[in-house]
Design an enzyme around this catalytic site. Sequence first.
Site, mmCIF file in Angstrom:
data_model
loop_
_atom_site.group_PDB
_atom_site.id
_atom_site.type_symbol
_atom_site.label_atom_id
_atom_site.label_comp_id
_atom_site.label_asym_id
_atom_site.label_seq_id
_atom_site.Cartn_x
_atom_site.Cartn_y
_atom_site.Cartn_z
ATOM 1 N N ASP A 76 0.890 -1.153 0.000
ATOM 2 C CA ASP A 76 0.000 0.000 0.000
ATOM 3 C C ASP A 76 0.938 1.215 0.000
ATOM 4 O OD1 ASP A 76 -1.920 1.692 2.522
ATOM 5 O OD2 ASP A 76 -2.265 1.702 0.360
ATOM 6 N N ASP A 109 0.007 5.166 0.954
ATOM 7 C CA ASP A 109 -0.181 6.133 2.051
ATOM 8 C C ASP A 109 -0.020 5.454 3.397
ATOM 9 O OD1 ASP A 109 -2.756 7.181 -0.080
ATOM 10 O OD2 ASP A 109 -0.985 8.395 0.344
ATOM 11 N N ASN A 113 -6.109 4.978 -3.501
ATOM 12 C CA ASN A 113 -6.083 6.408 -3.764
ATOM 13 C C ASN A 113 -6.288 6.662 -5.248
ATOM 14 O OD1 ASN A 113 -5.271 9.130 -4.195
ATOM 15 N ND2 ASN A 113 -4.146 9.081 -2.272
#
Lengths: 306, 309
Positions: free
Chosen positions: B33, B35, B68
């Site tokens: 991932d 963020d 995102n």
Amino acid sequence: MAVSKCTRLNGPLIKQMLDSVDSVLFDCDGVIWRGDQAIPGAPDVINLLKKNGKKVFFVTNNSTKTRKMYADKMALMGFNATEDEVFGTAYCSAMYLKHVSRLQGKVYLIGSNAMRQELEKVGIQQTGVGPDPISGVQIDWANVPLDPEVKAVVVGFDEHFSYMKLNRALQYLNNPDCLLVGTNTDTRLPLEGGKAVPGTGCILKAVETAAQRQAQTVGKPNHFMYDCVASQFGLDRTRCLMVGDRLDTDILLGSNCGLKTLLTLTGVSTVADAEAHQESGCPKRLGMVPDYYVESIAELLPALQG
Amino acid sequence: MAGARALGFKGCRKIGGSQIRNLLNAKDFFLFDCDGVIWHGEEAITGAPKVVSSLIKHGKNVFFVTNNCTRPRKNYVNKFYRLGFTDVMQEQIFSSSYCSALYLRDVAKVQGKVFVIGGEGVRNELLQAGIPFVGDEDAPDGTIFNCALASDVKAVLVGHDDKFTFLKLAKASCYLRDPECLFLATDVDPWHPLQDGRILPGSGCLTAALEVATGRKAMVIGKPSPFMFECISSQFRVDPAQCLMVGDRLETDMLFGANCGLDTMLTLTGISQMKTAQEYRDSDHSTNQSFVPDYVVDTIADFLPAFED
């Protein structure tokens, strides 16, 4: 113990039922009008009930009008009704914040001018009504200036709802002491002219999702709206009838408050819907089964005119 | 090496040193991932660029799997480069907006237009995939009382949209009255954090509003739905047993890993905390086990000593 329910109201049963109540609470959309068209016969029903000595009240989840706006609309359509007989969620939310939450402070409002007016009438200031377009970048949105006097976020129907408003609400609700109050959870809002758009329930769900908490809702089926009427007019709930077109709001409110309930078929719910709830045997669903039903409230006319 | 869970292993194990080295040897595919895992906003997490380039140098396959959807992949490449991740190529980046476009083009094979609630990040991916779309620019004077609907809309796609309005919600719900019209969401994250810990509303809020309006459930493309892993598998030969999913959010990253049959690692530089992971592990509800990571590290920089040989 089989309590007879979902009975077709006709013949001598109508007069019998009317004699057993002193007060009648009507939902509006789908019951006495559709948009700006009265349901045929509805004005006569209301006016005759009053002539026959019954108290009549109007209880609607629609937050886009003040009591005065509703009274004006009713007058135009031939209903003999006064402002203090109307209980919309704009008015009831203001009452809730004033008398139940005992709010000391301002409201961040996602809602209509009608809501703003009803809040001002009880001395509660608000911020936020009207268009609120986005500007700047992400870090600006997270840092929007917050009014320190805001102690509650209140959500009603708002045609100007936007990401920016959702963001502001979230920033206020980051404070766990900030209240979250919603007018109602209806998924559709009927408009004048017969169309419908997404309802307050959608807007409220967006805010609840962002803040990861549930709102306190004021409108039907929550009993608060009945309490509002009862506290002002001294009602005997055993001699009270709730008339509505939605099983999950009107009829459920009636059941929750121990009132007699009458479903009219000029709106959203059908007899099949009611029977499905009845056959489910599920305690949560049984509250949505009406005592009686009619095709339209106009069917009450012969008993009232006789 | 069989999946950690198959060994009857309760999970949530903080590992370091040689345990990490063993894990790195056992796995060929590393899914990160972004963020809260490799960067916070515009700052790389200390040591993260070195971890990524070391993995690549050691012949490992590295992918980035992010919900995102605020920028297209080609802009993400620029961000990776800018933050010091200089070996990362566009092909390694799987965002929920890119995968939504893949779904529409290759799985649903949509014939017609897509009504988009989303920004440049979403629209650009649809453009790249050759999928015609409409937003609400076509009728700028429209109001909820009187708005024109485009013909031939066969799908509604909801993503992050800072220009979201009630009118878009109303239009989308009109299109979705047709049960043949697809209802897709890039992701259902309710909020996402910024660098300084403040939060902003996520796509999940807009999707929830539309689900209430229509009475329909959206098909979710992003984590925790396994679709993004299917996208990776369709382009690269990936064995789930050889994968490690590294993330910071239990309800998206760890659940995604569990849904795809991957081993999972929670890094503590982001949203979720060790305490929450342990609560899920110790709870009575079996569904909560899917949120529990197999392994935990304080930061992915803890991988660095394993590369020193």
